[in-house]
Design an enzyme around this catalytic site. Structure first.
Site, PDB file in Angstrom:
ATOM      1  N   GLU A 184      -5.341  -4.818  10.782  1.00 53.19           N
ATOM      2  CA  GLU A 184      -4.558  -3.982  10.844  1.00 53.19           C
ATOM      3  C   GLU A 184      -4.572  -3.131  12.450  1.00 53.19           C
ATOM      4  O   GLU A 184      -5.425  -2.176  12.347  1.00 53.19           O
ATOM      5  CB  GLU A 184      -4.608  -2.941   9.871  1.00 53.19           C
ATOM      6  CG  GLU A 184      -4.400  -3.448   8.436  1.00 53.19           C
ATOM      7  CD  GLU A 184      -3.802  -2.402   7.487  1.00 53.19           C
ATOM      8  OE1 GLU A 184      -2.704  -2.795   7.038  1.00 53.19           O
ATOM      9  OE2 GLU A 184      -4.277  -1.530   7.430  1.00 53.19           O
TER      10      GLU A 184
ATOM     11  N   HIS B 117      -9.560   1.327   5.397  1.00 52.76           N
ATOM     12  CA  HIS B 117      -8.293   1.324   5.997  1.00 52.76           C
ATOM     13  C   HIS B 117      -8.460   2.336   7.044  1.00 52.76           C
ATOM     14  O   HIS B 117      -9.117   3.297   7.074  1.00 52.76           O
ATOM     15  CB  HIS B 117      -7.562   1.893   4.935  1.00 52.76           C
ATOM     16  CG  HIS B 117      -5.882   1.843   5.398  1.00 52.76           C
ATOM     17  ND1 HIS B 117      -5.378   2.789   6.203  1.00 52.76           N
ATOM     18  CD2 HIS B 117      -5.039   1.041   5.229  1.00 52.76           C
ATOM     19  CE1 HIS B 117      -4.143   2.481   6.503  1.00 52.76           C
ATOM     20  NE2 HIS B 117      -3.698   1.642   5.784  1.00 52.76           N
TER      21      HIS B 117
ATOM     22  N   ASN C 118       0.863  -1.280   0.104  1.00 47.55           N
ATOM     23  CA  ASN C 118       0.059   0.052   0.055  1.00 47.55           C
ATOM     24  C   ASN C 118       0.981   1.219   0.030  1.00 47.55           C
ATOM     25  O   ASN C 118       1.551   1.566   0.952  1.00 47.55           O
ATOM     26  CB  ASN C 118      -0.925  -0.140   1.377  1.00 47.55           C
ATOM     27  CG  ASN C 118      -1.581   1.197   1.323  1.00 47.55           C
ATOM     28  OD1 ASN C 118      -1.856   2.138   0.435  1.00 47.55           O
ATOM     29  ND2 ASN C 118      -2.354   1.566   2.421  1.00 47.55           N
ATOM     30  N   TRP C 119       0.953   2.006  -1.221  1.00 54.16           N
ATOM     31  CA  TRP C 119       1.947   2.822  -1.147  1.00 54.16           C
ATOM     32  C   TRP C 119       1.424   4.514  -0.711  1.00 54.16           C
ATOM     33  O   TRP C 119       2.006   5.432  -0.421  1.00 54.16           O
ATOM     34  CB  TRP C 119       2.082   3.244  -2.620  1.00 54.16           C
ATOM     35  CG  TRP C 119       3.163   2.252  -3.529  1.00 54.16           C
ATOM     36  CD1 TRP C 119       3.696   1.253  -2.814  1.00 54.16           C
ATOM     37  CD2 TRP C 119       3.568   2.315  -4.896  1.00 54.16           C
ATOM     38  NE1 TRP C 119       4.459   0.527  -3.667  1.00 54.16           N
ATOM     39  CE2 TRP C 119       4.513   1.268  -5.015  1.00 54.16           C
ATOM     40  CE3 TRP C 119       3.342   3.317  -5.748  1.00 54.16           C
ATOM     41  CZ2 TRP C 119       5.041   1.032  -6.084  1.00 54.16           C
ATOM     42  CZ3 TRP C 119       4.095   2.855  -6.887  1.00 54.16           C
ATOM     43  CH2 TRP C 119       5.051   1.927  -7.278  1.00 54.16           C
ATOM     44  N   LYS C 120       0.043   4.488   0.068  1.00 50.54           N
ATOM     45  CA  LYS C 120      -0.552   5.478   0.028  1.00 50.54           C
ATOM     46  C   LYS C 120      -0.302   6.656  -0.510  1.00 50.54           C
ATOM     47  O   LYS C 120      -0.176   6.337  -1.854  1.00 50.54           O
ATOM     48  CB  LYS C 120      -0.172   5.768   1.564  1.00 50.54           C
ATOM     49  CG  LYS C 120      -0.184   4.505   2.550  1.00 50.54           C
ATOM     50  CD  LYS C 120      -0.127   4.551   4.093  1.00 50.54           C
ATOM     51  CE  LYS C 120       0.260   3.496   4.660  1.00 50.54           C
ATOM     52  NZ  LYS C 120       0.108   3.517   6.224  1.00 50.54           N
TER      53      LYS C 120
ATOM     54  N   GLY D  50       2.286   2.071  10.468  1.00 51.29           N
ATOM     55  CA  GLY D  50       3.210   3.197  10.628  1.00 51.29           C
ATOM     56  C   GLY D  50       4.129   4.020  11.707  1.00 51.29           C
ATOM     57  O   GLY D  50       4.512   4.694  11.701  1.00 51.29           O
TER      58      GLY D  50
ATOM     59  N   GLU E  20      -6.839   4.824   8.017  1.00 46.39           N
ATOM     60  CA  GLU E  20      -6.480   6.336   7.677  1.00 46.39           C
ATOM     61  C   GLU E  20      -7.944   6.810   7.195  1.00 46.39           C
ATOM     62  O   GLU E  20      -8.120   7.958   7.231  1.00 46.39           O
ATOM     63  CB  GLU E  20      -5.592   6.331   6.949  1.00 46.39           C
ATOM     64  CG  GLU E  20      -4.104   6.145   7.554  1.00 46.39           C
ATOM     65  CD  GLU E  20      -3.010   5.673   6.878  1.00 46.39           C
ATOM     66  OE1 GLU E  20      -2.803   5.573   5.303  1.00 46.39           O
ATOM     67  OE2 GLU E  20      -1.920   5.049   7.254  1.00 46.39           O
TER      68      GLU E  20
ATOM     69  N   SER F 140       3.392  -2.194  10.308  1.00 47.73           N
ATOM     70  CA  SER F 140       4.755  -2.157  10.559  1.00 47.73           C
ATOM     71  C   SER F 140       5.471  -3.473  10.197  1.00 47.73           C
ATOM     72  O   SER F 140       6.342  -3.958  10.618  1.00 47.73           O
ATOM     73  CB  SER F 140       5.360  -1.646  11.771  1.00 47.73           C
ATOM     74  OG  SER F 140       4.722  -0.342  11.998  1.00 47.73           O
TER      75      SER F 140
ATOM     76  N   GLY G 192       2.557  -1.175   4.322  1.00 44.52           N
ATOM     77  CA  GLY G 192       2.986   0.393   3.843  1.00 44.52           C
ATOM     78  C   GLY G 192       4.177   0.700   3.572  1.00 44.52           C
ATOM     79  O   GLY G 192       4.994   0.494   2.845  1.00 44.52           O
ATOM     80  N   GLY G 193       4.710   1.407   4.596  1.00 39.83           N
ATOM     81  CA  GLY G 193       6.170   1.987   4.735  1.00 39.83           C
ATOM     82  C   GLY G 193       6.977   0.877   3.940  1.00 39.83           C
ATOM     83  O   GLY G 193       7.919   1.418   3.119  1.00 39.83           O
TER      84      GLY G 193
HETATM   85  C1  PEP Z   1      -0.914   0.360   5.839  1.00 41.24           C
HETATM   86  O1  PEP Z   1      -0.412   1.067   5.206  1.00 41.24           O
HETATM   87  O2  PEP Z   1      -1.885  -0.460   5.739  1.00 41.24           O
HETATM   88  C2  PEP Z   1       0.268  -0.140   6.742  1.00 41.24           C
HETATM   89  C3  PEP Z   1      -0.051  -1.294   7.345  1.00 41.24           C
HETATM   90  O3  PEP Z   1       1.416   0.701   7.152  1.00 41.24           O
HETATM   91  P1  PEP Z   1       2.754   0.349   7.627  1.00 41.24           P
HETATM   92  O4  PEP Z   1       3.017  -0.915   6.994  1.00 41.24           O
HETATM   93  O5  PEP Z   1       3.801   1.283   7.155  1.00 41.24           O
HETATM   94  O6  PEP Z   1       2.456   0.175   9.136  1.00 41.24           O
END
Ligand code: PEP
Length: 254
Positions: A167, A97, A9-11, A173, A99, A213, A234-235
């Site tokens: 999640e 999500h 997930n590049w956000k 993040g 966010e 993470s 994500g990251g």
């Molecule tokens: C996400 O974007 O859904 C996520 C879990 O981000 P991260 O891996 O950065 O925690």
């Protein structure tokens, strides 16, 4: 052997050029390497979807969107419909999500409407659910997760066309990952809820991804758990080296 899904997930990250460079390198890797039990899914921002869907025609790669409108079509400036995504051969779409829930105020009923739109157009929703830190500390994790499942999946039929991503919000993040045991406990709860509400076959078939993470250093331990079928990342999915490393880890899992 069960299949593992690694959804990046590049956000709201990367310029067009950065996206193109990443995908070029990923393409080179996928051309050389046969990934047997692993599916690579990239969820870029909307303007870059076509870069991924074009590659997905030639390579073992899938494309996911990060969001979709709850509405069908019409006067909704700035929105993107499920029909549009489907016409671009997008296969997956993240919904619910944290966010979107916390920054943009998306409720379970909005998430539910989005899932219905996606299913109408044969796009697989990746439904995200998870508790906040204060909810976990108050012993409310199960209650929160179950009520998100109930609300988001109200009146929804499932026939091999849904993924779930657990999640925990406190792990997204933040660098704090749920331990494999903490994640497994909730994944098992989700699987049991699916069994009770949709039957044994559906429960066994639905991939439940963990997100929060995930990185090369913790992926293997998480994937060893019985009910963790992959990651929503994500990251750590933004750097090509890290993403490829995670594909390797998943591909080498015994
Ligand atoms: C996400 O974007 O859904 C996520 C879990 O981000 P991260 O891996 O950065 O925690």
């Amino acid at each position: 052997m069960r299949k593992i899904y690694l959804a990046g997930n590049w956000k709201m990250n990367k310029t067009f050029q950065e996206a193109d460079d990443f995908l070029y390198e990923l393409g080179e890797y996928l051309e050389e390497k046969t990934l047997r039990n692993v599916e690579a899914i990239i969820c870029p921002p909307f303007p870059y979807l076509e870069l991924v869907t074009d590659m997905a025609e030639e390579l073992p790669l899938s494309c996911g969107a990060q969001n979709v409108s709850e509405y069908k079509s019409g006067a909704y400036t700035g929105e993107i419909s499920a029909e549009m995504l489907s016409s671009m051969e997008v296969e997956y779409c993240i919904t619910g999500h944290s966010e979107r829930r916390n920054i943009f105020g998306e409720s379970n009923s909005v998430v539910n409407a989005k899932i219905k739109q996606l299913q109408e157009h044969f796009i697989i929703p990746i439904l995200c659910i998870g508790e906040k830190l204060e909810e976990r500390d108050a012993g409310k994790t199960d209650e929160v997760v179950l009520s998100q499942l109930q609300g988001s999946l109200k009146d929804i039929k499932i026939d091999g066309n849904l993924f779930i991503a657990y999640e925990p919000v406190w792990a997204i993040g933040t660098g704090k990952t749920a331990t494999p045991q903490q994640a497994q406990e909730v994944h098992k709860l989700i699987r049991e809820w699916l069994r009770e509400n949709y039957g044994e076959d559906v429960a066994a078939d639905i991939p439940i991804l963990y997100g929060g993470s995930v990185k090369p250093g913790n992926l293997k331990e998480l994937l060893r758990e019985a009910d963790i079928d992959g990651g929503l990342i994500g990251g750590a999915s933004l750097e090509i080296e890290g993403y490829i490393k995670m594909l390797e880890i998943a591909g080498n899992l015994k």
